[in-house]
Write a protein that holds these residues in place. Structure first.
Motif, PDB file in Angstrom:
ATOM      1  N   GLN A 351       0.746  -1.394  -0.249  1.00  0.00           N
ATOM      2  CA  GLN A 351       0.300   0.120  -0.352  1.00  0.00           C
ATOM      3  C   GLN A 351       0.849   1.666   0.013  1.00  0.00           C
ATOM      4  O   GLN A 351       0.508   2.359  -0.773  1.00  0.00           O
ATOM      5  CB  GLN A 351      -1.043  -0.028   0.741  1.00  0.00           C
ATOM      6  N   ARG A 352       1.939   0.934   0.782  1.00  0.00           N
ATOM      7  CA  ARG A 352       2.453   2.276   1.202  1.00  0.00           C
ATOM      8  C   ARG A 352       4.080   2.712  -0.425  1.00  0.00           C
ATOM      9  O   ARG A 352       4.026   4.226  -0.884  1.00  0.00           O
ATOM     10  CB  ARG A 352       3.776   1.819   1.813  1.00  0.00           C
ATOM     11  N   LYS A 353       3.181   1.860  -1.498  1.00  0.00           N
ATOM     12  CA  LYS A 353       3.991   2.038  -3.010  1.00  0.00           C
ATOM     13  C   LYS A 353       3.148   2.932  -3.691  1.00  0.00           C
ATOM     14  O   LYS A 353       3.384   3.202  -4.908  1.00  0.00           O
ATOM     15  CB  LYS A 353       4.504   0.790  -3.853  1.00  0.00           C
ATOM     16  N   LEU A 354       1.283   2.863  -3.383  1.00  0.00           N
ATOM     17  CA  LEU A 354       0.674   3.218  -3.481  1.00  0.00           C
ATOM     18  C   LEU A 354       0.646   4.893  -3.473  1.00  0.00           C
ATOM     19  O   LEU A 354       1.750   5.334  -3.018  1.00  0.00           O
ATOM     20  CB  LEU A 354      -0.808   2.994  -3.831  1.00  0.00           C
ATOM     21  N   PRO A 355       0.118   6.070  -4.692  1.00  0.00           N
ATOM     22  CA  PRO A 355       0.477   6.815  -4.228  1.00  0.00           C
ATOM     23  C   PRO A 355      -0.756   7.777  -2.795  1.00  0.00           C
ATOM     24  O   PRO A 355      -1.387   6.820  -2.810  1.00  0.00           O
ATOM     25  CB  PRO A 355      -0.431   7.997  -5.467  1.00  0.00           C
ATOM     26  N   LEU A 356      -0.002   8.770  -2.507  1.00  0.00           N
ATOM     27  CA  LEU A 356      -0.815   9.215  -1.873  1.00  0.00           C
ATOM     28  C   LEU A 356      -2.110  10.062  -1.759  1.00  0.00           C
ATOM     29  O   LEU A 356      -2.013  10.267  -2.452  1.00  0.00           O
ATOM     30  CB  LEU A 356      -0.485  10.297  -0.811  1.00  0.00           C
ATOM     31  N   ASP A 357      -3.319   9.995  -0.701  1.00  0.00           N
ATOM     32  CA  ASP A 357      -4.729  10.106  -1.070  1.00  0.00           C
ATOM     33  C   ASP A 357      -4.294  11.714  -0.222  1.00  0.00           C
ATOM     34  O   ASP A 357      -4.801  11.923   0.906  1.00  0.00           O
ATOM     35  CB  ASP A 357      -5.555   9.237  -0.577  1.00  0.00           C
ATOM     36  N   GLY A 358      -4.489  12.714  -1.267  1.00  0.00           N
ATOM     37  CA  GLY A 358      -4.510  14.298  -0.868  1.00  0.00           C
ATOM     38  C   GLY A 358      -5.545  14.849   0.208  1.00  0.00           C
ATOM     39  O   GLY A 358      -5.328  15.573   0.397  1.00  0.00           O
ATOM     40  N   GLY A 359      -7.154  13.603  -0.155  1.00  0.00           N
ATOM     41  CA  GLY A 359      -8.181  14.593   0.730  1.00  0.00           C
ATOM     42  C   GLY A 359      -7.928  12.966   2.245  1.00  0.00           C
ATOM     43  O   GLY A 359      -9.445  13.123   1.933  1.00  0.00           O
TER      44      GLY A 359
END
Length: 722
Positions: A351-359
């Motif tokens: 999961q840490r390889k996926l983009p951050l959710d800015g919202g």
């Protein structure tokens, strides 16, 4: 003729009978008779019952031969009763204050229905009272009167005899009686529900159900050979009761369905003569299954169909298959736990390889104990000012039921928890997140803290062994290194946090968001807080909030509350707030004392109080926002400052350090509140200086400043410095 007959079976109740009877006789509603029925148990309960009968004419004592059992006691009491309504109360339980008045009022308002169901609290053995599921269910029902037929929801209310008032004419006219055995009370309760033409509810706790310690050999009185079919026989008796009364035909199907549920639930508990039990259940099906009744289909109905048709072998095969599946799943605990943790780590890593959710923002408070404190205030303000950032709370599994409606949450260790922790952009907590949380580039951690420091904190605790119990300072520093922002209530806190938690976090001097409500509270909010706590208009309310002492295992009251309350008089009430680290306050029973240790909102307690009494709790800094008197009761100051360590001298008397009058004994404290010095000129001058030092941002906008700076990226308002 009395309005209410309270019937109390007395069996092995020497230690609890006094509290039970006093709870009944001290009720504000007095048009009652109390019928205590003793069945000859040898613990001396009968002598205590006779004592009450001798001093109160409302009490009757009936003595039955030994072995009559609870059903014999209840039946004998009902035969002697002359009241309009029967209320059965176990000798181990108590009526809560105002219970009988509430029952009588509800009966009158409902036009004297046949049956009234009321709520109760459950008090576990060695535990604290808590609302029951039945109380919540009652609150969901309409006021009524309700027709019993078709009201299947009423069957979910606990089927016991002590949560209802039964009209005596119904009891006698329908020839209701308690049957023998463990299930007699349950069947009686269901009979009242079936036979009553009108039912109403009272969603108020009237009884405290005090659970007793299980005593093997005394509590298990049913012979093993009869236990397996006793429940079947009991429900057969109930169905015969309904069958004999054609007008009760509409309730036959819901009662049959309830019987099926309980008989199926009882199957796993039968360890002897299981084949006999299955055959008995099948016979029950054949005899009492209503015309047109259909069992559930699919997997949900598999077990009901098997047991209903008496297929003992098929049930055994199903049990074997399920046991095999459980065995395959039940690897040794250590192996299974390592495997689970390994899967979690790998999933978290992915999961840490996926983009951050800015919202996405994560909130937590007090080690995942629920929605509260500074994180809650920021969360609420973010919903208003930054609706594009959705908030998810981390909440322990045992706290989920306490969450306000509409809160999105995750439970630690679940798949969604790891996904949220891996991909959220913002993190708010008033304590540190666990060590397993890995901070990714781009993630923003905000430490909100949860108090202005009087005691030493963080790395400063290294010189105080009692304060440093269990702390690993190397790990603490690693957690501090995750912080981007450190919310500060005042310049004093900024200085202490910088020393106690050295790191790269920027200080956000906004004031504490949780105190916004104190700065902006209206008179209506104050009035509502007081009414909610039962404080009368004109009554002086004092909040006593002592702090936790690391070197003590349990709460010890250093204030003689009984002595203090007697000295200050009945127009003063003391709300006692023991620290949440302790399981309970153990307070004296007094109309002048309110135990608010479990109250979820310290802010509401502050609003309700005319003054604060504390020793070294940080609540003094929060309470100062209200500009109301603060009195320090410090009987062990030298011990506390030596063992725990402090950052300034609270008792110095210097402006900016001491918030008001100071006492070191109960008598001194009482004198402060009787001679007026608690709110005198000297105390007011000290409070003014204290507020100037510790409440400089007292405008009700602390949460807004945090949201604007962290979530919206705006420069701080003029009152905040970064």
């Amino acid at each position: 003729m009395p309005r209410l007959s309270v019937i109390v079976p007395v069996r092995r109740a020497r230690g609890s009978l006094r509290a039970c009877l006093e709870s009944v006789l001290s009720q504000s509603f007095t048009d009652i008779e109390v019928i205590g029925v003793d069945d000859g148990t040898p613990d001396g309960s009968a002598l205590l019952l006779d004592e009450f009968a001798g001093r109160d004419s409302r009490v009757q004592a009936i003595h039955l031969p030994s072995g009559a059992g609870p059903e014999g006691c209840r039946n004998a009491g009902a035969e002697r009763a002359v009241g309009d309504y029967l209320i059965f109360l176990d000798a181990h339980f108590v009526l809560l204050p105002g219970a009988l008045a509430a029952v009588n009022d509800r009966l009158g308002a409902a036009g004297d229905p046949d049956l009234l169901l009321f709520g109760h609290h459950k008090r576990p053995f060695r535990g604290r009272p808590r609302p029951s599921r039945s109380l919540a269910l009652l609150g969901e029902l309409s006021d009524g009167p309700l027709a019993a037929a078709g009201r299947s929801a009423l069957l979910d209310i606990a089927p016991v005899c002590w949560n209802r008032a039964v009209r005596r004419t119904l009891h006698e006219g329908e020839k209701l009686a308690f049957g023998p055995g463990r299930h007699g009370e349950r069947i009686y309760a269901l009979q009242t529900l079936a036979a009553a033409e009108s039912v109403t509810v009272l969603p108020v706790a009237c009884v405290e159900h005090r659970q007793q310690r299980h005593l093997p050999g005394l509590d298990d009185e049913t012979a093993p050979d009869t236990a397996s079919t006793e429940l079947v026989d009991a429900y057969a008796g109930l169905m015969e009761f309904v069958r004999e009364r054609p007008r009760l035909l509409p309730v036959q199907a819901p009662l049959f369905e309830r019987a099926l549920q309980e008989l199926l639930s009882g199957y796993p508990t039968v360890t002897r003569r299981r084949r006999r039990y299955v055959r008995s259940v099948a016979a029950f099906h054949r005899a009492y299954r209503p015309a047109g009744y259909r069992l559930p289909g699919g997997a949900r109905g598999l077990r009901p169909r098997l047991i209903g048709s008496g297929r003992y072998a098929a049930l055994g095969a199903l049990d074997t298959a399920l046991a095999l599946r459980r065995g395959l799943r039940a690897a040794p605990d250590a192996v299974r736990e390592r495997f689970r943790r390994g899967l979690s780590r790998r999933y978290y890593w992915c999961q840490r390889k996926l983009p951050l959710d800015g919202g996405l923002a994560v909130y937590a408070a007090y080690w995942n104990r629920g929605v509260s404190c500074n994180p809650e205030a920021i969360f609420r303000k973010a919903q208003e000012l930054a609706p594009g950032v959705r908030g998810v709370w981390v909440v322990s599994r045992n706290q989920v039921e306490t969450l306000p409606e509409g809160i999105d949450y995750v439970v630690p260790g679940t798949r969604r928890y790891w996904a949220v922790m891996a991909r959220a952009t913002y993190f708010f907590n008033n304590v540190n997140f666990p060590d397993h949380v890995v901070k990714r580039p781009g993630q923003v951690h905000v430490m909100t803290h949860h108090g202005t420091p009087l005691k030493i904190m963080g790395l400063d605790q290294q010189d105080y062994p009692a304060a440093a119990q269990g702390l690993n300072f190397d790990r603490l520093l690693k957690r501090v290194d995750r912080w981007d922002w450190s919310v500060s209530a005042n310049p004093h806190s900024t200085e202490v946090w910088a020393r106690a938690y050295p790191g790269a976090a920027r200080s956000l001097e906004t004031g504490y968001p949780r105190n916004d409500v104190l700065a902006s509270a209206t008179d209506d909010q104050v009035r509502a807080a007081r009414e909610g706590l039962g404080i009368r208009p004109g009554q002086r309310a004092l909040l006593y909030a002592p702090t936790h002492r690391d070197y003590e295992a349990a709460y010890t009251s250093r204030l003689d509350l009984a002595r203090f309350c007697a000295a200050v008089g009945p127009d003063t009430v003391v709300m006692v707030r023991a620290h949440y680290f302790y399981g309970g306050a153990g307070l004296p029973e007094s109309p002048s004392v309110i135990d608010v240790s479990e109250h979820p909102r310290i802010e509401e307690l502050c609003l309700a109080a005319d003054a604060l009494i504390t020793d070294y709790s940080s609540v003094m800094f929060d309470y100062a926002h209200l500009n109301r008197p603060i009195v320090v009761h410090a009987p062990d100051w030298e011990t506390y400052r030596t063992v725990r360590g402090v950052v300034f001298d609270l008792l110095s008397g210097r402006p900016g350090e001491t918030p008001g009058a100071v006492a070191t004994t109960t008598d001194e404290l009482a004198r402060i509140f009787t001679d007026g010095s608690w709110d005198g000129p000297a105390s007011k001058a000290l409070l003014t200086a204290f507020r100037a030092r510790f409440c400089p941002y007292d405008d009700g906008r602390a949460a807004e400043r945090v949201v604007r700076r962290v979530l919206l990226g705006e420069e701080p308002a003029p009152t905040a410095t970064v």
